[in-house]
Design a protein around this motif. Structure first.
Motif, PDB file in Angstrom:
ATOM      1  N   ALA A 102       0.815  -1.175  -0.085  1.00 15.14           N
ATOM      2  CA  ALA A 102      -0.072  -0.045  -0.208  1.00 15.14           C
ATOM      3  C   ALA A 102       0.810   1.254   0.068  1.00 15.14           C
ATOM      4  O   ALA A 102       1.864   1.357   0.428  1.00 15.14           O
ATOM      5  N   PRO A 103       0.314   2.368  -0.548  1.00 14.86           N
ATOM      6  CA  PRO A 103       1.223   3.601  -0.586  1.00 14.86           C
ATOM      7  C   PRO A 103       1.620   4.326   0.604  1.00 14.86           C
ATOM      8  O   PRO A 103       2.699   4.782   0.653  1.00 14.86           O
ATOM      9  N   ASP A 104       1.100   3.920   1.731  1.00 20.92           N
ATOM     10  CA  ASP A 104       1.318   4.521   3.199  1.00 20.92           C
ATOM     11  C   ASP A 104       2.509   3.575   3.686  1.00 20.92           C
ATOM     12  O   ASP A 104       3.152   4.164   4.704  1.00 20.92           O
ATOM     13  N   LEU A 105       2.936   2.432   2.900  1.00 21.69           N
ATOM     14  CA  LEU A 105       4.066   1.862   3.536  1.00 21.69           C
ATOM     15  C   LEU A 105       5.144   1.828   2.677  1.00 21.69           C
ATOM     16  O   LEU A 105       6.284   1.179   2.940  1.00 21.69           O
ATOM     17  N   LYS A 106       5.177   2.819   1.706  1.00 21.51           N
ATOM     18  CA  LYS A 106       6.233   3.149   0.521  1.00 21.51           C
ATOM     19  C   LYS A 106       7.572   3.385   1.406  1.00 21.51           C
ATOM     20  O   LYS A 106       7.563   4.474   2.028  1.00 21.51           O
ATOM     21  N   ARG A 129      12.092  -1.155   1.373  1.00 24.25           N
ATOM     22  CA  ARG A 129      13.159  -0.426   2.073  1.00 24.25           C
ATOM     23  C   ARG A 129      14.368  -0.990   1.788  1.00 24.25           C
ATOM     24  O   ARG A 129      15.374  -0.272   1.390  1.00 24.25           O
ATOM     25  N   ARG A 130      14.665  -2.238   2.294  1.00 22.46           N
ATOM     26  CA  ARG A 130      15.694  -3.183   1.990  1.00 22.46           C
ATOM     27  C   ARG A 130      15.381  -4.298   2.477  1.00 22.46           C
ATOM     28  O   ARG A 130      14.397  -4.854   2.788  1.00 22.46           O
ATOM     29  N   SER A 179      12.908   0.904  16.228  1.00 25.15           N
ATOM     30  CA  SER A 179      13.107   2.369  16.207  1.00 25.15           C
ATOM     31  C   SER A 179      12.136   3.238  15.331  1.00 25.15           C
ATOM     32  O   SER A 179      12.040   4.385  15.487  1.00 25.15           O
ATOM     33  N   GLY A 180      11.044   2.477  14.709  1.00 24.27           N
ATOM     34  CA  GLY A 180      10.200   3.206  13.859  1.00 24.27           C
ATOM     35  C   GLY A 180      10.650   3.566  12.322  1.00 24.27           C
ATOM     36  O   GLY A 180       9.853   4.134  11.688  1.00 24.27           O
ATOM     37  N   ASP A 181      11.830   3.235  12.083  1.00 26.17           N
ATOM     38  CA  ASP A 181      12.375   3.338  10.528  1.00 26.17           C
ATOM     39  C   ASP A 181      11.532   2.479   9.732  1.00 26.17           C
ATOM     40  O   ASP A 181      11.447   2.739   8.603  1.00 26.17           O
ATOM     41  N   ARG A 233      18.809 -15.680  -9.289  1.00 23.53           N
ATOM     42  CA  ARG A 233      17.901 -14.710  -9.509  1.00 23.53           C
ATOM     43  C   ARG A 233      17.489 -14.045  -8.384  1.00 23.53           C
ATOM     44  O   ARG A 233      17.505 -12.789  -8.416  1.00 23.53           O
ATOM     45  N   TRP A 234      17.222 -14.640  -7.242  1.00 27.84           N
ATOM     46  CA  TRP A 234      17.045 -14.187  -5.860  1.00 27.84           C
ATOM     47  C   TRP A 234      18.143 -13.153  -5.378  1.00 27.84           C
ATOM     48  O   TRP A 234      17.961 -12.023  -5.168  1.00 27.84           O
ATOM     49  N   ASN A 235      19.413 -13.589  -5.450  1.00 29.19           N
ATOM     50  CA  ASN A 235      20.518 -12.658  -4.977  1.00 29.19           C
ATOM     51  C   ASN A 235      20.766 -11.484  -6.000  1.00 29.19           C
ATOM     52  O   ASN A 235      21.288 -10.362  -5.434  1.00 29.19           O
ATOM     53  N   LEU A 236      20.402 -11.509  -7.380  1.00 27.87           N
ATOM     54  CA  LEU A 236      20.447 -10.246  -8.101  1.00 27.87           C
ATOM     55  C   LEU A 236      19.496  -9.203  -7.423  1.00 27.87           C
ATOM     56  O   LEU A 236      19.819  -7.823  -7.457  1.00 27.87           O
ATOM     57  N   ILE A 237      18.446  -9.714  -7.197  1.00 38.20           N
ATOM     58  CA  ILE A 237      17.282  -8.614  -6.617  1.00 38.20           C
ATOM     59  C   ILE A 237      17.789  -8.226  -5.033  1.00 38.20           C
ATOM     60  O   ILE A 237      17.597  -6.947  -5.010  1.00 38.20           O
ATOM     61  N   VAL A 238      17.997  -9.143  -4.471  1.00 42.10           N
ATOM     62  CA  VAL A 238      18.625  -8.681  -3.065  1.00 42.10           C
ATOM     63  C   VAL A 238      19.795  -7.992  -2.718  1.00 42.10           C
ATOM     64  O   VAL A 238      19.884  -7.127  -2.005  1.00 42.10           O
ATOM     65  N   GLY A 239      20.578  -8.193  -3.945  1.00 41.13           N
ATOM     66  CA  GLY A 239      21.804  -7.474  -3.898  1.00 41.13           C
ATOM     67  C   GLY A 239      22.979  -8.046  -3.115  1.00 41.13           C
ATOM     68  O   GLY A 239      24.034  -7.710  -2.818  1.00 41.13           O
ATOM     69  N   LEU A 240      22.850  -9.688  -2.957  1.00 39.38           N
ATOM     70  CA  LEU A 240      23.931 -10.535  -2.362  1.00 39.38           C
ATOM     71  C   LEU A 240      25.139 -10.758  -3.266  1.00 39.38           C
ATOM     72  O   LEU A 240      24.688 -10.802  -4.460  1.00 39.38           O
TER      73      LEU A 240
END
Length: 390
Positions: free
Chosen positions: A189-193, A242-243, A255-257, A383-390
């Motif tokens: 949802a947009p409010d969780l971007k 986010r990550r 922390s609320g981040d 495939r997964w690691n390319l998306i995640v950045g590992l």
């Protein structure tokens, strides 16, 4: 409990991946035939066993951190001394540590180990662990949770018996978000971007994300996997996610981040003690029920003693004592009544915690996912690691 995850958080390709790739390419894997897995059992004359586990995954005496009450009680009852080591910090790391000996048909010096089921499947397929004699394990036969009895890689749980279990679901700060989360799609949802995190480990993450797309994860296909990763890649590009995290999502949420994240039930039990606004959700589409399981490696010298210890922990009284300390989903539902009868109010309250003993409504939505096969793993990890950045 520590905030150290029982599920490994960052995995390189490593030796485990190389073995999977070798198998996929037609190179004969280091499989050990069933007839060659057992050593002469010294249990009768040598009343001991070596047990390797993860850190902070067993009950500890409040006054003496070196004492483990359930293990001490086992020794008092059986006469079997347990050498207990907390040496497993990551599934792949431990696999890399012991696999050279196992593939060369050598004793690894451990009679009992605990690994996550997705990794346990590798050991079972390679023939690197022994089947347990269920005739010596009446408690396992009677009390093992029916939901956990028949994973695809080990029907009947003869090779891998759950030590503890857990749920991969969604954790969120209900007060800060201002609404409920009921579906995986609610995370988009947009409010969780920019306020959502997912788990970085493919084996930990994929099932819930597929379930959000309506997939039965007990029998998912390669097309289902690619459809899921296409969606995740799109959400990364749009910065909705986010990550990707290891167990550090707990800090982001506290922390609320981050307002919502993919999470493990056992971690959330701990978070809720500090912040009651944190909620854990098994989405309406379902969530993955996983386990970390006890296995007896090939050539273990104290197999009968190890089988006895496994069965001991399936005594509901013992299972209740362990569950009260570690706060993961207990693989022995009968332990719930033991805790409920406790005269200590806090202990009795654990019997009503659905993150330790899921209620009937929640259980209907829990599924043990089909594990990733050796043939699938190289392509899917890439495939997964390319998306995640590992």
């Amino acid at each position: 409990m520590s905030d150290l995850s029982r599920r490994s958080v960052l995995r390189g390709f490593g030796l485990a991946g190389l073995l999977a790739a070798a198998s996929a390419c037609g190179v004969p894997p280091a499989h050990i035939d069933a007839a060659d897995r057992a050593a002469r059992d010294r249990s009768a004359q040598d009343k001991k066993l070596n047990f390797a586990n993860w850190p902070l995954y067993i009950d500890v005496d409040e006054k003496n951190a070196q004492k483990r009450p359930t293990l001490d009680a086992f020794t008092a009852r059986s006469g079997i001394k347990v050498q207990y080591t907390e040496e497993i910090n990551d599934n792949d790391e431990f696999f890399g540590k012991i696999s050279p000996a196992l593939m060369n048909h050598q004793d690894i010096g451990r009679d009992l180990i605990v690994v996550s089921d997705w990794m346990a499947a590798r050991y079972v397929r390679l023939g690197w662990v022994q089947q347990m004699d269920r005739s010596r394990q009446p408690n396992v036969t009677k009390y093992l949770d029916p939901l956990l009895r028949n994973p695809a890689f080990d029907r009947g749980r003869r090779s891998a018996v759950p030590w503890q279990s857990g749920i991969t679901g969604i954790a969120y700060n209900k007060k800060a978000l201002g609404r409920e989360i009921k579906h995986v799609s609610d995370l988009w949802a947009p409010d969780l971007k920019g306020k959502v995190t997912l788990l970085s480990g493919m084996d930990e993450a994929f099932a819930l994300l597929m379930q959000g797309q309506g997939v039965d994860v007990a029998k998912w296909t390669a097309d289902d996997f690619h459809r899921m990763t296409d969606q995740v890649a799109s959400l990364v590009r749009s910065k909705q996610i986010r990550r990707f995290t290891g167990n550090d999502y707990t800090k982001d949420l506290s922390s609320g981040d981050v307002l919502a994240c993919q999470a493990y039930s056992g971690d959330v039990v701990q978070l809720q003690s500090d912040n009651p606004d944190i909620e854990f959700v098994v989405p309406q589409e379902g969530a993955e029920l996983w386990a970390e399981s006890l296995m007896i490696p090939n050539l273990a010298e104290h197999k009968s003693n190890a089988e006895a210890l496994v069965d001991y922990y399936y005594d509901p009284e013992v299972a209740a004592e362990l569950a009260a300390y570690v706060n993961y989903v207990c693989p022995v539902p009968a332990a719930r009544d033991v805790l409920a009868s406790s005269k200590d109010e806090d202990t009795a309250a654990l019997a009503e915690d659905p993150l330790i003993f899921p209620d009937d409504e929640m259980r209907k939505r829990l599924v043990v996912a089909r594990d990733i096969t050796p043939e699938e793993r190289p392509e899917f990890e890439n495939r997964w690691n390319l998306i995640v950045g590992l």
